[in-house]
Every structure is written in C-alpha cells, then in structure tokens.
Design a protein around this motif. Structure first.
Motif, mmCIF file in Angstrom:
data_model
loop_
_atom_site.group_PDB
_atom_site.id
_atom_site.type_symbol
_atom_site.label_atom_id
_atom_site.label_comp_id
_atom_site.label_asym_id
_atom_site.label_seq_id
_atom_site.Cartn_x
_atom_site.Cartn_y
_atom_site.Cartn_z
ATOM 1 N N SER A 26 -47.497 -119.565 17.233
ATOM 2 C CA SER A 26 -47.510 -121.009 17.426
ATOM 3 C C SER A 26 -47.228 -121.346 18.887
ATOM 4 N N LEU A 27 -47.233 -122.629 19.204
ATOM 5 C CA LEU A 27 -46.932 -123.070 20.572
ATOM 6 C C LEU A 27 -45.518 -122.667 20.995
ATOM 7 N N GLU A 28 -44.631 -122.478 20.023
ATOM 8 C CA GLU A 28 -43.266 -122.050 20.363
ATOM 9 C C GLU A 28 -43.246 -120.585 20.786
ATOM 10 N N LYS A 29 -44.173 -119.810 20.209
ATOM 11 C CA LYS A 29 -44.140 -118.378 20.528
ATOM 12 C C LYS A 29 -45.564 -117.788 20.507
ATOM 13 N N PRO A 30 -46.378 -118.225 21.465
ATOM 14 C CA PRO A 30 -47.721 -117.643 21.492
ATOM 15 C C PRO A 30 -47.657 -116.186 21.945
ATOM 16 N N GLN A 31 -48.506 -115.365 21.357
ATOM 17 C CA GLN A 31 -48.523 -113.943 21.727
ATOM 18 C C GLN A 31 -49.953 -113.509 21.999
ATOM 19 N N TYR A 32 -50.081 -112.639 22.961
ATOM 20 C CA TYR A 32 -51.425 -112.249 23.385
ATOM 21 C C TYR A 32 -51.554 -110.737 23.507
ATOM 22 N N ILE A 170 -48.321 -116.399 32.499
ATOM 23 C CA ILE A 170 -46.986 -115.779 32.468
ATOM 24 C C ILE A 170 -46.567 -115.466 31.027
ATOM 25 N N LEU A 171 -47.218 -116.103 30.064
ATOM 26 C CA LEU A 171 -46.898 -115.791 28.673
ATOM 27 C C LEU A 171 -47.173 -114.332 28.365
ATOM 28 N N LEU A 172 -48.039 -113.732 29.126
ATOM 29 C CA LEU A 172 -48.329 -112.312 28.902
ATOM 30 C C LEU A 172 -47.233 -111.424 29.463
ATOM 31 N N SER A 173 -46.355 -111.983 30.271
ATOM 32 C CA SER A 173 -45.217 -111.194 30.763
ATOM 33 C C SER A 173 -44.220 -110.958 29.650
ATOM 34 N N GLU A 174 -44.316 -111.770 28.619
ATOM 35 C CA GLU A 174 -43.350 -111.624 27.527
ATOM 36 C C GLU A 174 -43.853 -110.664 26.459
ATOM 37 N N ASN A 175 -45.052 -110.167 26.672
ATOM 38 C CA ASN A 175 -45.625 -109.244 25.698
ATOM 39 C C ASN A 175 -45.025 -107.864 25.817
ATOM 40 N N ASN A 176 -45.055 -107.158 24.739
ATOM 41 C CA ASN A 176 -44.521 -105.800 24.809
ATOM 42 C C ASN A 176 -45.616 -104.768 25.015
ATOM 43 N N GLY A 177 -46.705 -104.978 24.330
ATOM 44 C CA GLY A 177 -47.697 -103.905 24.256
ATOM 45 C C GLY A 177 -48.459 -103.627 25.548
ATOM 46 N N ILE A 178 -48.053 -104.195 26.636
ATOM 47 C CA ILE A 178 -48.843 -104.052 27.841
ATOM 48 C C ILE A 178 -48.055 -103.284 28.906
ATOM 49 N N SER A 179 -48.768 -102.448 29.636
ATOM 50 C CA SER A 179 -48.067 -101.576 30.585
ATOM 51 C C SER A 179 -47.297 -102.397 31.624
ATOM 52 N N ASN A 180 -46.157 -101.879 32.004
ATOM 53 C CA ASN A 180 -45.231 -102.649 32.815
ATOM 54 C C ASN A 180 -45.700 -102.966 34.215
ATOM 55 N N ASP A 181 -46.566 -102.123 34.755
ATOM 56 C CA ASP A 181 -46.941 -102.368 36.144
ATOM 57 C C ASP A 181 -47.731 -103.666 36.277
ATOM 58 N N GLN A 182 -48.256 -104.134 35.169
ATOM 59 C CA GLN A 182 -49.011 -105.384 35.243
ATOM 60 C C GLN A 182 -48.089 -106.599 35.245
ATOM 61 N N PHE A 183 -46.888 -106.411 34.799
ATOM 62 C CA PHE A 183 -46.031 -107.568 34.600
ATOM 63 C C PHE A 183 -44.692 -107.388 35.263
ATOM 64 N N SER A 184 -44.121 -108.472 35.621
ATOM 65 C CA SER A 184 -42.875 -108.366 36.336
ATOM 66 C C SER A 184 -42.057 -109.611 36.066
ATOM 67 N N ILE A 185 -40.812 -109.391 35.826
ATOM 68 C CA ILE A 185 -39.954 -110.528 35.498
ATOM 69 C C ILE A 185 -38.644 -110.370 36.246
ATOM 70 N N SER A 186 -38.132 -111.448 36.724
ATOM 71 C CA SER A 186 -36.820 -111.382 37.351
ATOM 72 C C SER A 186 -35.801 -111.157 36.237
ATOM 73 N N LYS A 187 -35.078 -110.052 36.304
ATOM 74 C CA LYS A 187 -34.199 -109.718 35.173
ATOM 75 C C LYS A 187 -32.800 -110.269 35.368
ATOM 76 N N GLN A 188 -32.371 -110.292 36.572
ATOM 77 C CA GLN A 188 -30.972 -110.651 36.766
ATOM 78 C C GLN A 188 -30.782 -111.420 38.067
ATOM 79 N N ALA A 189 -30.091 -112.497 37.974
ATOM 80 C CA ALA A 189 -29.751 -113.192 39.211
ATOM 81 C C ALA A 189 -28.736 -112.337 39.952
ATOM 82 N N PRO A 190 -28.837 -112.259 41.275
ATOM 83 C CA PRO A 190 -27.986 -111.331 42.015
ATOM 84 C C PRO A 190 -26.496 -111.556 41.786
ATOM 85 N N ASN A 191 -26.082 -112.811 41.625
ATOM 86 C CA ASN A 191 -24.650 -113.047 41.516
ATOM 87 C C ASN A 191 -24.228 -113.486 40.113
ATOM 88 N N SER A 192 -25.041 -113.161 39.131
ATOM 89 C CA SER A 192 -24.630 -113.547 37.784
ATOM 90 C C SER A 192 -24.303 -112.294 36.979
#
Ligand code: KG4
Ligand code: ZN
Length: 414
Positions: A26-32, A170-192
């Motif tokens: 759904s629009l809340e959780k589209p997957q590709y 960017i919704l494809l960055s949340e996918n699992n089945g895709i190789s990581n080199d295609q996607f990149s996400i900021s995982k952690q704020a430096p001071n958090s």
C-alpha cells in the motif's frame, strides 16, 4: 496484496531508459523489485555540442526505443522470428491507432510494426511514462511510444513527473532483495547514540537536484508535495556542466568535476554562495558560474592547468554549502524527520558525505536518505516507482489524449 508488473519509460532528456519493476504493498509500505533496468545513453551524440540537443535527442530516442524494449523484456532483437508471436489477428482499428500515434516518427513506426506488433502480449499490468518536465520533443517520443504500446496491448498507462520519480526511487533503498552497492542510506547521525531508522518518516524535505531543476520540496506524505523553493536561474547540475565546459572538461560535467575535485583544495578559491543567507528556500547558481568564469579568464594557460583541480573543488564546495544550508533551513522550519537527496547531482559522493555529516547536526533527529548512485541519475525504475504510487492513488491517464508537460512542476498536481 496483488503484485503488479510495471513498464517504466523515461525519455525526458538524453537517456532512453526502460525498466520492468514489480510492485506491491500500500501507500504506507510500497515495495519494489527491479526485474530489469536498461539505459541507452546518447552521450556520444551530444558530447560534441557540450549539451543535449533536443532534436537529436528525439531522433535517438526513436531509434533506440524498440531495441531497448526488447532488452528490457529479455527478447532477442537480432532474431525476433524466434520470439513467441501473436497468432491472433490484430484488429485493424488498433493498427490504425498505432500508426496515427507514431506518424511523426516514420522509422519508429515501421520498426514498431515489424518488431512489436507481432509479439505476444507481455506480462505487464501498467505502463508508467515520464510526462514532464523535460525536453518537449524528447518527452513526446516516449509518451507516444507508451501510448502505442498501451493501445496495442490494452495496458493502462500513467503519466509521471520526472522529479517525483527522482524522489520516489528512494523507496527502493528500503528494499532487501537488492544488492547493497546500488543503495545507500545514512545509518547513524555522527553525534547520536541511537541508530536512525532507514525508513522514510514524514514530513520529509527533499532536495531534488538535477541538470534541469534544483527544488526543495516538502513531502508531507507520498503524493502530497509542496514546492518550498527552487533555483531562480541555473540548475545545480547545469552549473556543474557549464563550469566543466569552462575548464575544458567533458560532458556531463558533474562526474568530471567530482573526479578532478578529489585532487584539489576546496579552500583555494573563495567563490560566492549566492542567496545562501536569503530568508526563502531559493537557490542561485548563475553568479557562482560567472565568478568561476572571471577567475579562469584572468589566468594564463599555465596557471589554468595548475589550478583546474582547485577550481573544481572550490566550485563544488560552493554548490554543496549552498544546498546543505538551504536544505537544513527547510528541514528545521518544517520539522522534517527525513531529508531526501535525489536527482542526478545526488550521485556526487562529496555532496552525499556532506549531507550525512552536516544535516543531522544542524537538524537533530533527522535522518538523511538517498538513492544508490546508479538510481540517482536518470533511469526508468524511478518512473515505475512513482507510477505505482499514482496507481495506488487511483490515478489513470488515457492513451487517447495524453500530452507532454514540458514545464510541469511537481506541485501543480496538488
Ligand atoms: O537527473 P539527471 O540524470 O538528468 C536530469 O534530469 O537533468 O541529472 C543530470 C545532471 C547533469 O547536470 C550532471 O552533470 C549531474 O546531474 N551529475 C552530477 C554527477 N553525476 C551527474 N553532478 C555532480 N556530481 C556528479 N557525480
Ligand atoms: Zn533527472
């Protein structure tokens, strides 16, 4: 929830791109899932002009589309006789409509009749095509190709805004089945201390930054966009391309400048950051480009050769400072939980690093998310991704009267 197969078509500029994407949720959780993404670049054609020539782009798209479709559908173009062909007679009125739709492109029309009409209808549920913004003659070829396919195969068609595509991918960055080199996400704020979720949390602020546009968009939710600001003159990518030309580098200029900048000192030249302190969310890059030009013009050839990397690095830093500062301001003012960096210029690694480092400091609690490098520049996966969102919202276009919208802004729909 049903999975649908979407054919994405993108011809707004100089890439003929098609993709086959499976979408569900759904629009809340589209997957590709990307089945295939094919991009045929016209770089070699436009290179000598130092920019994209619309008439040539149109010609190249019409030459490429059928071959790119074959590749997307994993069919063998060279031996199309071996493909499964449609044994049923195609009604005459359909053939006539297809001919009318493609009448402006004689070669494409002939190739369509020879190579596509005889094919068995493929397993596609929806065609999503870039409707705008972009170069009008280039947009029209893709739209008409999509209309012809829609009519021939009775597949619904949906028009997509190119910039929305850049953001939706960017919704494809949340996918699992895709190789990581295609996607990149900021995982952690430096001071958090806590790990920041890679999920998109709304409201989000998106910086959509490409060769034609530089826009700050408030994304309240999928399909709920508000244009906060944009460039008042050149787009950031355009500035990269123009400065690259000044420095005698190749086209497109962005990747060339990025490469050279790695060897340069970003503090060597103090280039202006126009509008960085203005109270709005707009940008300006034309004065920066002119400042680079004056600097270069004053130099001897020898000095120029020595200083090119420093100029590239200093120019790049000026663009980055401007966009980081305005994006942070927009994110603060609108209490954004996610900052999205999207569009061709988002392929720039230094820009990404600056976003990841600075935004969470300037706007605590905000996570930064961007598409993988390959999905940042133009592709058709992004068009399929946005097409699915619009499909979920119940939108539909009609092959009978679909038009190019060369100046369309993301916000005019809402
Ligand atoms: O989104 P895009 O592929 O096409 C348009 O919609 O315009 O963006 C192309 C723009 C070009 O101006 C290109 O120079 C710029 O993105 N670009 C980059 C980089 N890769 C592409 N700019 C800076 N650094 C890069 N690595
Ligand atoms: Zn683009």
């Amino acid at each position: 929830m049903k999975t649908i197969r979407i054919l994405g078509i993108e011809t707004s500029c100089d890439d003929t791109a098609l993709a086959l994407v499976e979408a569900t949720g759904s629009l809340e959780k589209p997957q590709y899932k990307i089945d295939k993404s094919v991009i045929s670049s016209q770089l070699s054609v436009h290179k000598e002009y130092g920019g994209v020539v619309p008439g040539l782009a149109k010609r190249e798209h019409s030459r490429n589309l059928v071959k790119v479709l074959y590749e997307t559908l994993s069919l063998n173009y060279g031996n199309s006789k071996s493909q499964e062909t449609n044994s049923k007679q195609i009604p005459n009125d359909k053939i006539q409509n297809v001919e009318e739709i493609l009448e402006r492109y004689e070669d494409l029309a002939n190739e369509f009749k020879e190579k596509i009409v005889p094919l068995e209808k493929p397993d596609i549920d929806l065609i999503a095509v870039t409707q705008g913004p972009g170069l009008e003659p280039a947009l029209w070829v893709g739209i008409n190709f999509a209309r012809a396919l829609s009519r021939l195969w009775d597949i619904p068609i949906i028009g997509v805004d190119h910039m929305e595509g850049h953001i939706a991918v960017i919704l494809l960055s949340e996918n699992n089945g895709i190789s990581n080199d295609q996607f990149s996400i900021s995982k952690q704020a430096p001071n958090s201390k806590t790990q920041i979720s890679n999920k998109i949390r709304f409201p989000a602020v998106a910086l959509a930054i490409s060769g034609g546009h530089t826009q700050l968009i408030l994304v309240r939710d999928w399909l709920k966009y508000e244009l906060l600001g944009e460039t008042v003159d050149d787009a950031a990518g355009e500035a990269f391309d123009k400065v690259a030309r000044l420095l005698g580098l190749g086209f497109p200029g962005g990747p060339e400048i990025e490469k050279l900048a790695q060897k340069g000192n970003a503090e060597a030249f103090k280039f202006p950051r126009p509008m960085i302190n203005s109270k709005d969310y707009n940008f300006s890059f034309s004065g920066l480009k002119t400042a680079v030009r004056y600097t270069v013009e004053k130099m001897t050839e020898d000095e120029k050769t020595k200083q090119t990397a420093n100029i590239a690095a200093s120019f790049q830093k000026a663009v980055i400072d401007s966009v980081v500062s305005k994006t942070a301001k927009a994110a603060q003012d609108h209490k954004a939980k996610t900052v999205i960096l999207a569009g061709g210029v988002a392929a720039n690694k230094t820009l990404r690093e600056n976003f990841e480092k600075e935004i969470p400091i300037k706007v605590p609690g905000t996570s930064v998310i961007f598409p993988g490098i390959k999905l940042s520049t133009d592709n058709a996966v992004m068009i399929a991704a946005a097409g699915y969102l619009r499909h979920l919202a119940g939108e539909k276009s009609d092959w009978k009267n679909m038009e190019a919208e060369s100046g369309k802004l993301i916000t005019e729909n809402f």
